[in-house]
Design an enzyme around this catalytic site. Sequence first.
Site, PDB file in Angstrom:
ATOM      1  N   ASP A 166       0.877  -1.177   0.000  1.00  0.00           N
ATOM      2  CA  ASP A 166       0.000   0.000   0.000  1.00  0.00           C
ATOM      3  C   ASP A 166       0.912   1.224   0.000  1.00  0.00           C
ATOM      4  O   ASP A 166       1.722   1.396   0.914  1.00  0.00           O
ATOM      5  CB  ASP A 166      -0.859  -0.056   1.268  1.00  0.00           C
ATOM      6  CG  ASP A 166      -1.846   1.093   1.349  1.00  0.00           C
ATOM      7  OD1 ASP A 166      -1.585   2.176   0.779  1.00  0.00           O
ATOM      8  OD2 ASP A 166      -2.877   0.911   2.016  1.00  0.00           O
ATOM      9  N   ILE A 167       0.767   2.065  -1.006  1.00  0.00           N
ATOM     10  CA  ILE A 167       1.697   3.199  -1.145  1.00  0.00           C
ATOM     11  C   ILE A 167       1.549   4.196   0.012  1.00  0.00           C
ATOM     12  O   ILE A 167       2.509   4.901   0.335  1.00  0.00           O
ATOM     13  CB  ILE A 167       1.527   3.875  -2.526  1.00  0.00           C
ATOM     14  CG1 ILE A 167       2.788   4.663  -2.895  1.00  0.00           C
ATOM     15  CG2 ILE A 167       0.279   4.751  -2.588  1.00  0.00           C
ATOM     16  CD1 ILE A 167       2.897   5.038  -4.359  1.00  0.00           C
ATOM     17  N   VAL A 221      -6.160   4.784  -5.722  1.00  0.00           N
ATOM     18  CA  VAL A 221      -5.002   5.210  -4.934  1.00  0.00           C
ATOM     19  C   VAL A 221      -5.151   6.674  -4.495  1.00  0.00           C
ATOM     20  O   VAL A 221      -4.705   7.064  -3.413  1.00  0.00           O
ATOM     21  CB  VAL A 221      -3.692   4.924  -5.716  1.00  0.00           C
ATOM     22  CG1 VAL A 221      -3.509   5.824  -6.908  1.00  0.00           C
ATOM     23  CG2 VAL A 221      -2.493   4.971  -4.800  1.00  0.00           C
ATOM     24  N   ASP A 222      -5.804   7.470  -5.309  1.00  0.00           N
ATOM     25  CA  ASP A 222      -6.031   8.888  -5.000  1.00  0.00           C
ATOM     26  C   ASP A 222      -6.831   9.026  -3.691  1.00  0.00           C
ATOM     27  O   ASP A 222      -6.429   9.753  -2.757  1.00  0.00           O
ATOM     28  CB  ASP A 222      -6.808   9.496  -6.189  1.00  0.00           C
ATOM     29  CG  ASP A 222      -6.831  11.015  -6.201  1.00  0.00           C
ATOM     30  OD1 ASP A 222      -6.212  11.630  -5.314  1.00  0.00           O
ATOM     31  OD2 ASP A 222      -7.476  11.571  -7.112  1.00  0.00           O
TER      32      ASP A 222
HETATM   33  P1  ADP Z   1      -5.892   5.457 -12.418  1.00  0.00           P
HETATM   34  O1  ADP Z   1      -7.128   6.342 -12.356  1.00  0.00           O
HETATM   35  O2  ADP Z   1      -4.637   6.232 -12.786  1.00  0.00           O
HETATM   36  O3  ADP Z   1      -6.111   4.243 -13.254  1.00  0.00           O
HETATM   37  P2  ADP Z   1      -6.346   3.982  -9.901  1.00  0.00           P
HETATM   38  O4  ADP Z   1      -6.150   4.518  -8.531  1.00  0.00           O
HETATM   39  O5  ADP Z   1      -7.739   3.657 -10.328  1.00  0.00           O
HETATM   40  O6  ADP Z   1      -5.638   5.043 -10.893  1.00  0.00           O
HETATM   41  O7  ADP Z   1      -5.465   2.673 -10.078  1.00  0.00           O
HETATM   42  C1  ADP Z   1      -4.076   2.697 -10.242  1.00  0.00           C
HETATM   43  C2  ADP Z   1      -3.452   1.522  -9.508  1.00  0.00           C
HETATM   44  O8  ADP Z   1      -3.345   1.835  -8.119  1.00  0.00           O
HETATM   45  C3  ADP Z   1      -4.232   0.201  -9.572  1.00  0.00           C
HETATM   46  O9  ADP Z   1      -3.295  -0.856  -9.822  1.00  0.00           O
HETATM   47  C4  ADP Z   1      -4.798   0.079  -8.158  1.00  0.00           C
HETATM   48  O10 ADP Z   1      -4.970  -1.280  -7.779  1.00  0.00           O
HETATM   49  C5  ADP Z   1      -3.690   0.699  -7.363  1.00  0.00           C
HETATM   50  N1  ADP Z   1      -3.990   1.114  -5.970  1.00  0.00           N
HETATM   51  C6  ADP Z   1      -5.170   1.373  -5.383  1.00  0.00           C
HETATM   52  N2  ADP Z   1      -4.977   1.712  -4.091  1.00  0.00           N
HETATM   53  C7  ADP Z   1      -3.645   1.656  -3.844  1.00  0.00           C
HETATM   54  C8  ADP Z   1      -2.806   1.860  -2.714  1.00  0.00           C
HETATM   55  N3  ADP Z   1      -3.299   2.225  -1.529  1.00  0.00           N
HETATM   56  N4  ADP Z   1      -1.455   1.698  -2.871  1.00  0.00           N
HETATM   57  C9  ADP Z   1      -0.922   1.351  -4.058  1.00  0.00           C
HETATM   58  N5  ADP Z   1      -1.655   1.138  -5.160  1.00  0.00           N
HETATM   59  C10 ADP Z   1      -3.000   1.280  -5.059  1.00  0.00           C
END
Ligand code: ADP
Length: 192
Positions: free
Chosen positions: A16-17, A39-40
Site C-alpha cells: 500500500d503506497i 489510490v487517489d
Molecule cells: P488510475 O485512475 O490512474 O487508473 P487507480 O487509482 O484507479 O488510478 O489505479 C491505479 C493503480 O493503483 C491500480 O493498480 C490500483 O490497484 C492501485 N492502488 C489502489 N490503491 C492503492 C494503494 N493504496 N497503494 C498502491 N496502489 C493502489
Amino acid sequence: MEVTINETKVSIVRGDITDQATEAIVNAANPGLMGGGGVDGAIHRAGGPAILEECRKIVAQKGRLPTGKAVISGGGNLNAGYVIHTVGPVWHGGSRNEPELLKSAYYECLRLATGNKLGSISFPSISTGAYGYPLDEAAKIAVSAVVSFLEEQSTSLKEVVFVLFDDRTYESYRSALQEVMGSSEAGLPIPD
Ligand code: ADP
C-alpha cells in the site's frame, strides 16, 4: 526484486503506497486534484485534509493539471513528506498518444523530485485502474521510463520504488523490469 542504475536503486514491492516511508509518494490523480477513488482516495484518506487544501490552492493558481504533468504538495499525516500528483492518460484504445502521455507522467514526477533534491520516491501503477490502461503495456512503459530517466539524467534520487497493490500488477511490473534490464545498457555486464 531490485536493480541498481547508476547510483539509484529501483525496486518493485507489493503493498500500500500510503504506508511507504520514501521522501515522496506519487498520486495517480485526476486533473481537478480534488481526490477520487483508487489510490487517489487512499492517499487523501491517509494523509488528511491538508493535502486537499494545498491541491485546491494549486488549482486556483495554475488551473487544472494537464495529462502527463505533475505538481508537488506536502504529505500531511503520511510518512512521506511530499505527494507528487500526476495525471496519467485515460486509455482510449491507444490512438490518443497514451504511451507518450504515460511516459511523460513518470518523467515529470522524476524531474520534480530531482528539482526538489529528494532522495527517494514511490510510484503506484499509474492509469491501470479506473483509467483502463492495459496492464502489461503500462508496466513496460513505467519501468522503461524510470530506467531511461536514470540512465540519462543526473538525479538526487537514490531510491525509486514501484508499490503494487495486487499480485497481478506486481507480477506484470516484475517481468517488465526483467525484460527492460535484459535489453538495457545498465543490465549488461561491465566490460574488462
Ligand atoms: P488510475 O485512475 O490512474 O487508473 P487507480 O487509482 O484507479 O488510478 O489505479 C491505479 C493503480 O493503483 C491500480 O493498480 C490500483 O490497484 C492501485 N492502488 C489502489 N490503491 C492503492 C494503494 N493504496 N497503494 C498502491 N496502489 C493502489
